[in-house]
Design a protein around this motif. Structure first.
Motif: not given
Length: 219
Positions: A155-157, A177-179, A205-211, A214-217
């Motif tokens: 999962f990725t939230v 991640n985690g923010r 895969t680097s964001v599997y099992n992660a929350c 996100v945003g833009v500048d």
């Protein structure tokens, strides 16, 4: 690529469906009211389901490369109305994924699912106490459920700030991640930009099992 989209009749879900179709993906839209989805495309299949019944979801999710949940609840004045939509629907989704052999999940929540030091003024003093506190609390509970009980699901939230219906900005979507929020990021983002990001990370895969926030500048 074949994806199943839940919440496809909502504003974020519709943008996700449109973006996926533009990419040539096959899309299965799982909705309660099919007539609300006016998009027509040979690669789009619209299925009427009860999202809280995993047996409804299983036959439509099976064979998908990923499940994308854009399910959203309704805000209420003072955020007092109890909300369990996010946890209830996610338990149904995960159960259906396990039965259908699909293990890639992307789900939208929001900045501020948990109160943290330094969160934006608008979130801390207006949105949380006056409008969406109940939604944020249940989003946080859903995230906890995925983190604690769903390690077999990739999962990725995705936690975006305030969502707009503006066209894609074309800017690179930042993700951490985690923010709970992103310093230096605009406090709004277009739904289309979030849709693009969610589809971009299906095989990341680097964001599997992660929350991830996100945003833009801003500029």
């Amino acid at each position: 690529m074949k994806i199943s989209v839940l919440g496809a009749t909502g504003p974020s879900g519709q943008q996700t469906v449109l973006e996926a179709l533009e990419r040539g993906y096959s899309v299965v839209a799982l909705v309660r009211n099919p007539e609300k989805l006016t998009v027509k495309d040979d690669k789009l299949q619209v299925c009427k389901v009860d999202i809280l019944k995993e047996e409804d979801l299983v036959p439509h999710i099976k064979g998908s490369d990923a499940v994308v949940s854009c399910i959203g609840g309704r805000a209420s004045l003072f955020g007092w109305t109890p909300c369990s939509l996010y946890t209830d629907s996610m338990k149904s989704i995960v159960g259906a994924m396990r039965k259908s052999g699909v293990n890639r999940l992307i789900a939208m929540t929001s900045w501020g699912t948990k109160a943290t030091e330094g969160e934006p003024f608008m979130m801390k003093w207006m949105l949380r106490p006056l409008f969406i506190g109940n939604l944020l609390n249940n989003m946080g509970e859903m995230e906890d459920y995925l983190s604690k009980d769903c390690q077999d699901i990739n999962f990725t939230v995705v936690r975006p700030p305030g969502l707009t219906n503006q066209p894609s900005t074309g800017k690179t979507v930042r993700a951490e991640n985690g923010r709970q929020f992103l310093d230096g990021s605009a406090t709004q983002i277009s739904r289309r930009d979030v849709a693009k990001y969610m589809l971009d990370i299906i095989q990341e895969t680097s964001v599997y099992n992660a929350c991830v926030a996100v945003g833009v500048d801003k500029n």
